[in-house]
Scaffold this motif. Structure first.
Motif, short mmCIF file in Angstrom:
data_model
loop_
_atom_site.label_atom_id
_atom_site.label_comp_id
_atom_site.label_asym_id
_atom_site.label_seq_id
_atom_site.Cartn_x
_atom_site.Cartn_y
_atom_site.Cartn_z
N SER A 180 -26.21 -4.58 -25.67
CA SER A 180 -26.43 -6.05 -25.06
C SER A 180 -27.17 -6.07 -23.70
CB SER A 180 -25.04 -6.89 -24.94
OG SER A 180 -24.18 -6.22 -23.90
N ALA A 181 -28.40 -6.78 -23.76
CA ALA A 181 -29.19 -6.64 -22.37
C ALA A 181 -28.78 -7.85 -21.52
CB ALA A 181 -30.50 -6.91 -22.92
N HIS A 182 -28.75 -7.71 -20.10
CA HIS A 182 -28.29 -8.79 -19.30
C HIS A 182 -29.48 -8.55 -18.13
CE1 HIS A 182 -24.47 -9.25 -21.07
NE2 HIS A 182 -24.25 -7.97 -21.08
N GLY A 183 -30.61 -9.22 -18.40
CA GLY A 183 -31.78 -8.65 -17.32
C GLY A 183 -32.28 -7.32 -17.56
N ASP A 184 -32.57 -6.71 -16.68
CA ASP A 184 -33.13 -5.30 -16.43
C ASP A 184 -31.96 -4.40 -16.81
OD1 ASP A 184 -35.55 -6.37 -15.98
OD2 ASP A 184 -35.48 -6.10 -13.81
N VAL A 185 -30.94 -4.74 -17.15
CA VAL A 185 -29.81 -3.74 -17.47
C VAL A 185 -29.22 -3.98 -18.77
CG1 VAL A 185 -27.33 -3.24 -16.64
CG2 VAL A 185 -29.08 -3.76 -14.84
N VAL A 186 -29.06 -2.82 -19.46
CA VAL A 186 -28.50 -2.91 -20.89
C VAL A 186 -26.91 -2.19 -20.89
CG1 VAL A 186 -28.72 -2.05 -23.08
CG2 VAL A 186 -30.65 -2.87 -21.71
N ARG A 187 -26.05 -2.90 -21.38
CA ARG A 187 -24.62 -2.31 -21.74
C ARG A 187 -24.61 -1.67 -23.04
NH1 ARG A 187 -19.94 -6.24 -19.82
NH2 ARG A 187 -19.37 -5.39 -21.81
N VAL A 188 -24.38 -0.27 -23.07
CA VAL A 188 -24.29 0.40 -24.26
C VAL A 188 -22.68 0.74 -24.48
CG1 VAL A 188 -24.92 2.70 -25.21
CG2 VAL A 188 -26.44 1.58 -23.81
N GLU A 206 -21.18 18.99 -19.83
CA GLU A 206 -21.72 19.99 -19.33
C GLU A 206 -23.52 19.56 -19.12
OE1 GLU A 206 -20.63 22.95 -17.96
OE2 GLU A 206 -18.69 22.34 -18.96
N ALA A 207 -23.81 18.67 -19.93
CA ALA A 207 -25.22 18.05 -19.95
C ALA A 207 -25.40 17.11 -18.82
CB ALA A 207 -25.49 17.24 -21.14
N ASP A 208 -26.50 17.11 -18.44
CA ASP A 208 -27.03 16.16 -17.31
C ASP A 208 -27.25 14.60 -17.68
OD1 ASP A 208 -27.07 18.19 -15.29
OD2 ASP A 208 -28.73 18.89 -16.14
N SER A 209 -27.90 14.75 -18.99
CA SER A 209 -28.22 13.28 -19.62
C SER A 209 -27.79 13.42 -21.22
CB SER A 209 -29.39 12.85 -19.34
OG SER A 209 -30.27 13.83 -20.00
N TYR A 210 -27.65 12.25 -21.75
CA TYR A 210 -27.46 11.99 -23.12
C TYR A 210 -28.58 11.16 -23.85
CZ TYR A 210 -22.84 14.09 -21.78
OH TYR A 210 -21.79 14.78 -21.48
N VAL A 211 -28.86 11.50 -25.08
CA VAL A 211 -29.89 10.89 -26.00
C VAL A 211 -28.88 10.20 -26.59
CG1 VAL A 211 -31.76 10.77 -27.35
CG2 VAL A 211 -32.01 12.24 -25.45
N TRP A 212 -28.80 8.87 -26.35
CA TRP A 212 -27.51 8.10 -27.14
C TRP A 212 -28.03 7.06 -28.15
CZ3 TRP A 212 -22.72 8.97 -25.32
CH2 TRP A 212 -21.58 8.05 -25.77
N ALA A 213 -27.63 7.47 -29.28
CA ALA A 213 -28.23 6.41 -30.49
C ALA A 213 -26.98 5.22 -30.49
CB ALA A 213 -28.17 7.16 -32.06
N CYS A 214 -27.67 4.10 -30.36
CA CYS A 214 -26.81 2.76 -30.26
C CYS A 214 -27.61 1.57 -30.74
CB CYS A 214 -25.98 2.70 -28.96
SG CYS A 214 -24.89 1.58 -28.76
N GLY A 215 -26.86 1.03 -31.59
CA GLY A 215 -27.86 -0.20 -32.07
C GLY A 215 -28.67 0.16 -32.98
N SER A 216 -29.87 -0.17 -32.88
CA SER A 216 -31.04 0.18 -33.45
C SER A 216 -32.15 0.95 -32.45
CB SER A 216 -31.77 -1.02 -33.84
OG SER A 216 -32.30 -1.74 -32.83
N GLY A 217 -31.70 1.59 -31.39
CA GLY A 217 -32.33 2.16 -30.62
C GLY A 217 -31.78 3.62 -30.13
N LEU A 218 -32.56 4.29 -29.24
CA LEU A 218 -32.21 5.55 -28.57
C LEU A 218 -32.25 5.26 -27.00
CD1 LEU A 218 -33.87 8.35 -30.47
CD2 LEU A 218 -31.44 7.66 -30.84
N TRP A 219 -31.27 5.70 -26.40
CA TRP A 219 -31.08 5.36 -24.79
C TRP A 219 -31.02 6.53 -24.16
CZ3 TRP A 219 -32.22 0.13 -23.46
CH2 TRP A 219 -32.02 -0.55 -24.79
#
Length: 131
Positions: free
Chosen positions: A24-32, A44-57
């Motif tokens: 859900s989008a709230h202005g320039d911020v998205v809640r995943v 251990e990872a520094d970041s995650y490529v997260w599949a959520c909804g219809s996109g990758l974040w």
């Protein structure tokens, strides 16, 4: 960030398997919000490529709301720390969207699955070689 990953100074992993979750989008911020399983290098990872909804974040590992269990009690692949990760919810900038359906076709998802399978195979090989 690509240069950091290529130089081995940043580890990113794929969080694609599990519930499709909600965005859900709230202005320039998205809640995943979603729960993903078999996330290799979870915690251990520094970041995650997260599949959520219809996109990758792109979700930074230190993002508030990202939950990784301290004790991994999953089956198999214990050396990889392949476990569940939960976004409950995680807030990221809308600019962290890496992909959405209008940008590509199913080849992107196939590439993501292939990359995960390759990571599992490499980890398995390393465990056999290194004992």
């Amino acid at each position: 960030m690509r240069a950091e990953i290529a130089a081995g100074r940043h580890l990113s992993t794929l969080a694609a398997f599990g519930s499709s979750g909600a965005v859900s989008a709230h202005g320039d911020v998205v809640r995943v919000r979603a729960r993903k399983s078999w996330v290799i290098a979870a915690g251990e990872a520094d970041s995650y490529v997260w599949a959520c909804g219809s996109g990758l974040w792109l979700v930074p590992a230190q993002a508030p709301g990202l939950l990784v269990p301290d004790d991994h009690a999953g089956m198999g692949l214990r050396g990889t720390v392949a476990t569940c990760v939960e976004a409950d919810p995680v807030r990221v900038p809308a600019s962290n969207r890496l992909w959405h359906p209008e940008q590509a076709d199913d080849r992107v998802r196939l590439l993501a699955v292939t990359a995960t399978e390759a990571a599992v195979a490499v980890t398995d090989l390393a465990m056999k070689v290194c004992g």
